[in-house]
Write a protein that holds these residues in place. Sequence first.
Motif, mmCIF file in Angstrom:
data_model
loop_
_atom_site.group_PDB
_atom_site.id
_atom_site.type_symbol
_atom_site.label_atom_id
_atom_site.label_comp_id
_atom_site.label_asym_id
_atom_site.label_seq_id
_atom_site.Cartn_x
_atom_site.Cartn_y
_atom_site.Cartn_z
ATOM 1 N N ALA A 23 77.089 21.350 21.724
ATOM 2 C CA ALA A 23 77.572 20.441 22.774
ATOM 3 C C ALA A 23 76.493 20.164 23.816
ATOM 4 O O ALA A 23 76.392 19.041 24.326
ATOM 5 C CB ALA A 23 78.817 21.029 23.433
ATOM 6 N N ASP A 24 75.673 21.168 24.139
ATOM 7 C CA ASP A 24 74.615 20.964 25.144
ATOM 8 C C ASP A 24 73.603 19.930 24.668
ATOM 9 O O ASP A 24 73.164 19.062 25.439
ATOM 10 C CB ASP A 24 73.906 22.292 25.442
ATOM 11 N N ALA A 25 73.204 20.019 23.406
ATOM 12 C CA ALA A 25 72.233 19.065 22.869
ATOM 13 C C ALA A 25 72.806 17.651 22.848
ATOM 14 O O ALA A 25 72.133 16.677 23.215
ATOM 15 C CB ALA A 25 71.804 19.482 21.471
ATOM 16 N N LEU A 26 74.074 17.543 22.418
ATOM 17 C CA LEU A 26 74.705 16.227 22.383
ATOM 18 C C LEU A 26 74.885 15.668 23.789
ATOM 19 O O LEU A 26 74.755 14.460 24.013
ATOM 20 C CB LEU A 26 76.054 16.314 21.669
ATOM 21 N N TYR A 27 75.177 16.549 24.729
ATOM 22 C CA TYR A 27 75.328 16.107 26.120
ATOM 23 C C TYR A 27 73.997 15.580 26.666
ATOM 24 O O TYR A 27 73.946 14.548 27.344
ATOM 25 C CB TYR A 27 75.826 17.266 26.980
ATOM 26 N N ALA A 28 72.895 16.289 26.362
ATOM 27 C CA ALA A 28 71.569 15.819 26.783
ATOM 28 C C ALA A 28 71.267 14.456 26.171
ATOM 29 O O ALA A 28 70.710 13.564 26.835
ATOM 30 C CB ALA A 28 70.497 16.831 26.376
ATOM 31 N N LEU A 29 71.670 14.267 24.911
ATOM 32 C CA LEU A 29 71.422 12.995 24.241
ATOM 33 C C LEU A 29 72.223 11.872 24.871
ATOM 34 O O LEU A 29 71.681 10.791 25.146
ATOM 35 C CB LEU A 29 71.767 13.115 22.755
ATOM 36 N N VAL A 30 73.516 12.095 25.137
ATOM 37 C CA VAL A 30 74.332 11.011 25.685
ATOM 38 C C VAL A 30 73.902 10.679 27.113
ATOM 39 O O VAL A 30 73.932 9.510 27.530
ATOM 40 C CB VAL A 30 75.835 11.375 25.620
ATOM 41 N N GLN A 31 73.479 11.683 27.883
ATOM 42 C CA GLN A 31 72.989 11.405 29.236
ATOM 43 C C GLN A 31 71.717 10.555 29.181
ATOM 44 O O GLN A 31 71.534 9.629 29.968
ATOM 45 C CB GLN A 31 72.709 12.716 29.983
ATOM 46 N N PHE A 54 64.478 -0.884 41.234
ATOM 47 C CA PHE A 54 64.948 0.069 40.223
ATOM 48 C C PHE A 54 64.024 1.283 40.146
ATOM 49 O O PHE A 54 62.807 1.155 40.154
ATOM 50 C CB PHE A 54 65.013 -0.616 38.852
ATOM 51 N N ARG A 55 64.645 2.484 40.088
ATOM 52 C CA ARG A 55 63.889 3.722 39.929
ATOM 53 C C ARG A 55 64.512 4.541 38.806
ATOM 54 O O ARG A 55 65.706 4.819 38.816
ATOM 55 C CB ARG A 55 63.900 4.565 41.218
ATOM 56 N N LEU A 56 63.698 4.908 37.843
ATOM 57 C CA LEU A 56 64.172 5.716 36.721
ATOM 58 C C LEU A 56 64.297 7.169 37.163
ATOM 59 O O LEU A 56 63.389 7.721 37.793
ATOM 60 C CB LEU A 56 63.183 5.604 35.558
ATOM 61 N N GLY A 57 65.441 7.796 36.836
ATOM 62 C CA GLY A 57 65.651 9.195 37.180
ATOM 63 C C GLY A 57 65.125 10.132 36.107
ATOM 64 O O GLY A 57 64.672 9.704 35.036
ATOM 65 N N GLN A 58 65.183 11.425 36.373
ATOM 66 C CA GLN A 58 64.702 12.417 35.417
ATOM 67 C C GLN A 58 65.590 12.444 34.172
ATOM 68 O O GLN A 58 66.799 12.193 34.241
ATOM 69 C CB GLN A 58 64.684 13.801 36.061
ATOM 70 N N PHE A 59 64.987 12.750 33.040
ATOM 71 C CA PHE A 59 65.743 12.907 31.794
ATOM 72 C C PHE A 59 65.059 13.991 30.954
ATOM 73 O O PHE A 59 63.848 14.214 31.069
ATOM 74 C CB PHE A 59 65.848 11.584 31.020
ATOM 75 N N PRO A 60 65.836 14.694 30.120
ATOM 76 C CA PRO A 60 65.292 15.848 29.382
ATOM 77 C C PRO A 60 64.469 15.419 28.171
ATOM 78 O O PRO A 60 64.644 14.315 27.641
ATOM 79 C CB PRO A 60 66.554 16.591 28.939
#
Length: 766
Positions: free
Chosen positions: A86-94, A62-68
Amino acid sequence: MEPRSLQLLEFPKVLKVLADYTVSSSGAEACLALSPLPDEEEINSAARFFRQGQNFVRETGFRLGQFPPLEGLFNYLVKPGNVLDADALYALVQTLGQARVLKEALDIAEKREWNRIVDFLDEVSWPEKTFSGLKRCLDQDGNIKDESSPELYDIRQSVRSLHQRCAKRVRDFIHGEDISRFMQDDFMTITNDRYVLPLKTNFKGRLQGIIHDYSNTGETCYFEPLFLVELNNTMQELKQQERVEELKILTYLTGLVRSEFDQCVAAYDFLVSYDVLQAKINFADVLKAVAVDVTPGAGFDLKGARHPLLATVEGIVHPLDIELPADQRVLIVSGGNAGGKTVCLKTVGLLSAMAFSGIPVPVEKGSVLPLYREIFVIMGDEQSLEDNVSTFSAQIKSISRIWESMDSSTLFILDEFGSGTDPAQGAALAQAVVDGLLENGVTCFAATHFPALKTYALVTEGVRAASVLFDPSTKKPLFSMAYDQVGASIALDVAREHGFPEHLLTKAEQYLLMEGSDTGSVMNRLNELAVSREKELEELDRIKARLEEKRSKLEERFEKERLSVLAAVKDQSRNVLKQWQEGKIGRKQALKKLADARKSIGGEEVAKPEIKPFSFDDIKVGSPILNLSWNRKGVVLEKDDRKKRVKVDMDGVAMWMPADQLGPVGRKAEKEKVRQITEQAAPKGEMTLKIDLRGKRADVAMSELGRFFDQALLRGATDIEIIHGRGTGVLRKEVHMFLDGNPAVAAYRLAPEDRGGDGMTEVELV
């Protein structure tokens, strides 16, 4: 711990290297914020967490990918009226999606009994409503879906319908008015949220309408015909309704996040914590580092210790075995300049700080560290012209400042104390300091060039001497240490190596002879002997490692071959049993094939007694007899005088045998029961057989048990009893391993206590 000491040990540089292995800025900040943990339980828990995480990565890949980073998002939500876009919520759901994938991957921990990872998972309370709501309302590109609300769906349907109407009106207008030659392109476009036509600028006066804009070249104007004005106005109204509806949806989703704010923060922290763990694992892979448990009261035993900032540079770092037994508190290191004394001290302090912070350290497995709650370091030139402080006075001030704070839970790193003043007085002060440290139970690693302090290290109880070594022929440092001896400073040799004028070196040697201070020949001889001993020890270690590796390979090969042969024999036995059950072969042929199968794996090698065959006349019906070929005992049932053969019953199997294959049993054997297998009356007329394996070696017992099973199956037994005794449980374990892999076994269990308990196993056959 004191930040100044950690700075002198270059601990922040190690944290910076560790932070470079993270995949997020938040993970990097968490790495830079690491510091020594307060107690043994937390430190060893961090070490277990690292080792279990390392096992998890090796098993799953397992390798963790990048996240904001989401810290700004969470801070923004503190104010009640703020609504996330929407951008902030999208970052959160990702980010929550990545946390969900990680959480599911770590579920393997419970099966593997990785208790520290299980605890790590238990700390996460999942924001289910928020995650489900965001997944339902946002598409893969972060846009709000039409299905987010019925009102939004109707509005967007109206927008699409209006767009189609506009496109049709434009096509009809272009063809009806025959103005395609006026157009720059054969399609309409949008400018300022209004549908317009790209018209060639030199034809703009030919048509009635509104010009909204020009292209950069000025050759195209964006023209809104009068028939589109009303449609565009309707479009603007729909767009406004769409924005209002989208705001309602964003407000609702923001409310979901607020309602599960703590869970969202916990899920994010969960991801950041794993990012730090993954960075430690990558850091350890590159530096060949391991997690070290700490043991209060233990001694120092760092095997193959390397400075972490040098460990990645090929050929630069030289591993050191740093040893200080628990009954000794001070290690005084002497030897030549540039020989690695300061690096040794820094390595001790830095690796300790790393281990106490839960960071893997570049040492070999099996290394041990004691627990310290404070590390103080006095190292380097701390003089200050502005504060009117010399090198020596700076050292004195530092020791005076920390002296009352040092006790048995303190590690003290002291580099060349007293070197900035008169050598005799400096050495006396240094000895007094070490005396005080011993009285307070402080652990100290010190470096010195003072002859008096070297002698002190050799004769003082609780103090150990060590010397960095140099090549006897080239006088170059070997960057290794020898214990319980002192070393020369070889200042003149180091000066010569660095190009110091030769005529000045000659004068210096003369002055040494005049003062009677030249102990170089003695020190050189000590160094030569130490180097020779270290080489012998290294060679012995290499030989030991090769032998252990060879033994490991042989054991591994033997185990593979054993399992392979065992599997082949089991398959062969199953085939023989199947053929006998189907009537394709007889009982004698089946027994012979099973015996041949046992012989193929070595069987039971029992020394056959040298019993001379006796005559046919010596055989009596009903007397015990010995089968010389099989070394098995039986009872004579019949005699065939014409063919000179005898019918013998061996453990319930009767067969005719030539007389020359038979012999007498010993006197002791005559007194024993000939049959080890006895039949007992069982309910409903079923047959139960019993074998007693007590007192036999495991390999002999398993061989007898194999033959016993063959005979039991051929006789149609439904149950058997195996007496293996209690003892140490080794024979019982071997019996159960045999039963686990036997296809003829339907079930087995330990007998009730009144019938033998765990000293006997009852077996049901298929």
